[in-house]
Design an enzyme around this catalytic site. Structure first.
Site: not given
Ligand code: NDP
Ligand code: 2IT
Length: 449
Positions: A130, A170
């Protein structure tokens, strides 16, 4: 838990915390795995003899670097960049990059640790990593984001490669940022290779990668409900977040007949009792992905409640799908959801529930899919993007969705296989042990390197 296992766990955690002071999230993630893995190791002494748990909780290496970049006013700015290369026991390091104001080593170490088990669960050849930076994308211009991505990659490039370490997105990093980083890497090494996943579709990105984490989370939830003779149809769901994972979780939940009544961002939660239908979700996508606005605008536009600085978990529901960030469900909130009738939780975000909350889910016997199993669809399709890049071809959307379905089904079945206890399925235990075995066996087989 047997007294001997408890003593081993306590002793192990004391050592871990001494070696990693002031890293509570890393300790939390390790503890949740060690809880299940220590009794398993006792029954399989080869892992103890090879000190597998000790080796897996020490990242292979941690890179920390300064990122200088210039803002639109011509000021020089400095941020801190990281890459935690946790384990390449079963494949090249693989995992996302997070850009968020609060990024620090603790968070990235917990994420890299979790990623190692998650990637193992997918069945694909990917190690765990990461990375990220304490860069705050909010309010930055397109050009500033581009310059930051380029400067970040100008340092990271020498440490990654398609057979070494393959980053992706992420929080704060989507196709736009991945593509800028890919452009910089390609420019520096003069090679067109699949060094990042989640790229734009016209230059090696995979169909369905954007949707994969959210869709996969809902497939896992669906599998878990189906296994217990239940379904999604007609269920009321709470979703948190409004970014990539939240949007595609809502899309799939709605398509499969559930009614999603909340979404959120860091400023608060919208509550739409009629449900966030396809049209309303299109509004969210435009608001968040194009205008980069705040969720409160949805409440104004559709005349629904906005709960400022509040999270969704106080609202009654059947299902909860947290998709924002770590530790966004407290023990109290988890207990409240259970009291209000919630029957299942599938974690789209990484480690969104605090330890107390997970304990409450398990004690109440609700269906609980932990993040390393539930959100593995994203990295799984990243793995499929790597395969397509290596073969210099691309699969169709249907083919990829079929593969995603199959991988999520296999993950579900592995959780059942290793998580059965007292006639129930403990998905946390199942995911931890199934994820552990593959990595641990590789470590043992490859010797003491
Ligand atoms: P995005 O940046 O697209 O969206 C993040 C969302 O979470 C936004 O709505 C943001 O609000 C909110 N958020 C972030 N930090 C905080 C906080 N500290 N408190 C409250 N709300 C918060 O990210 P993703 O959708 O990609 O990721 C979301 C989650 O999913 C994370 O935990 C990530 O690790 C996990 N994940 C993502 C993957 C991927 O493929 N993208 C794969 C697997 C897991 P705001 O805009 O106000 O900050
Ligand atoms: O938390 C996760 O699994 C991710 N942010 C996606 C990682 C990836 O390599 O696609």
């Amino acid at each position: 838990m047997l007294t001997a296992d408890q003593e081993r766990l306590d002793c192990f955690m004391i050592g871990l915390k001494r070696r990693n002071p002031s890293e509570p999230e890393f300790a939390q993630a390790v503890y949740e795995v060690a809880l299940d893995v220590i009794p398993f190791i006792r029954l399989n002494p080869i892992y103890e003899e090879n000190r597998v748990l000790e080796r897996l909780t020490e990242p292979d290496r941690v890179l920390i670097f300064r990122v200088n970049w210039e803002d639109d006013k011509g000021n020089m700015r400095a941020n801190r960049g990281y890459r935690v290369q946790q384990s390449n026991a079963i494949g090249p390091y693989k995992g996302g990059i997070r850009f968020h104001r609060d990024v620090q080593l603790d968070t990235l170490k917990f994420l890299a640790f979790e990623q190692t088990f998650k990637n193992s669960l997918t069945g694909l050849p990917m190690g765990g990593a990461k990375g990220g930076a304490d860069f705050n994308p909010k309010g930055k211009s397109e050009r500033e984001v581009m310059r930051f991505c380029q400067r970040f990659m100008s340092v990271l490039a020498r440490h990654i490669g398609p057979n070494t370490d393959v980053p992706a997105g992420d929080i704060g990093v989507g196709a736009r940022e991945v593509s800028y980083m890919f452009g910089q890497y390609k420019h520096m090494v003069n090679e067109f290779t699949g060094v990042l996943t989640g790229k734009g579709l016209s230059f090696g990105g995979s169909l369905i990668r954007t949707e994969a984490t959210g869709y996969g989370t809902v497939y896992m939830l669906e599998n878990m409900l189906r296994y217990h003779a239940q379904g999604l149809d007609g269920k009321v769901a709470l979703v948190s977040g409004s970014g990539n994972v939240a949007q595609y979780s809502v899309e799939k939940l709605t398509e499969l007949g559930a009614k999603v009544v909340t979404m959120s961002d860091s400023s608060g939660t919208i509550y739409d009792p009629d449900g966030i239908n396809e049209d309303k979700l299109s509004y969210i996508k435009e608001l968040k992905n194009i205008r980069r606005g705040r969720i409160a605008e949805y409440a104004e536009h559709y005349k629904v409640e906005f709960h400022e600085k509040s999270r969704p978990w106080i609202i009654p529901c059947d299902l909860a799908v947290p998709c924002a960030t770590q530790n966004e469900i407290s023990g109290k909130e988890a207990k409240n959801m259970i009291k209000n009738g919630c029957i299942a939780v599938a974690e789209g975000a990484n480690m969104p529930t605090v330890q107390d909350g997970v304990d409450a889910y398990l004690a109440a016997g609700i269906f609980y899919a932990p993040s390393k199993a539930a959100n593995a669809g994203g990295v799984a399709v990243s793995g499929l993007e790597m395969t397509q890049n290596s073969m210099r071809m691309s699969w169709s959307r249907d083919e990829l969705d079929r593969r995603l379905h199959a991988i999520m089904q296999e993950i579900h079945d592995k959780c059942v296989q290793y998580g059965k206890e007292n006639g129930k399925v403990n998905y946390r235990k199942g995911a931890n042990i199934a994820g552990f075995i593959r990595v641990a066996d590789a470590l043992v087989s490859c010797g003491n390197i």
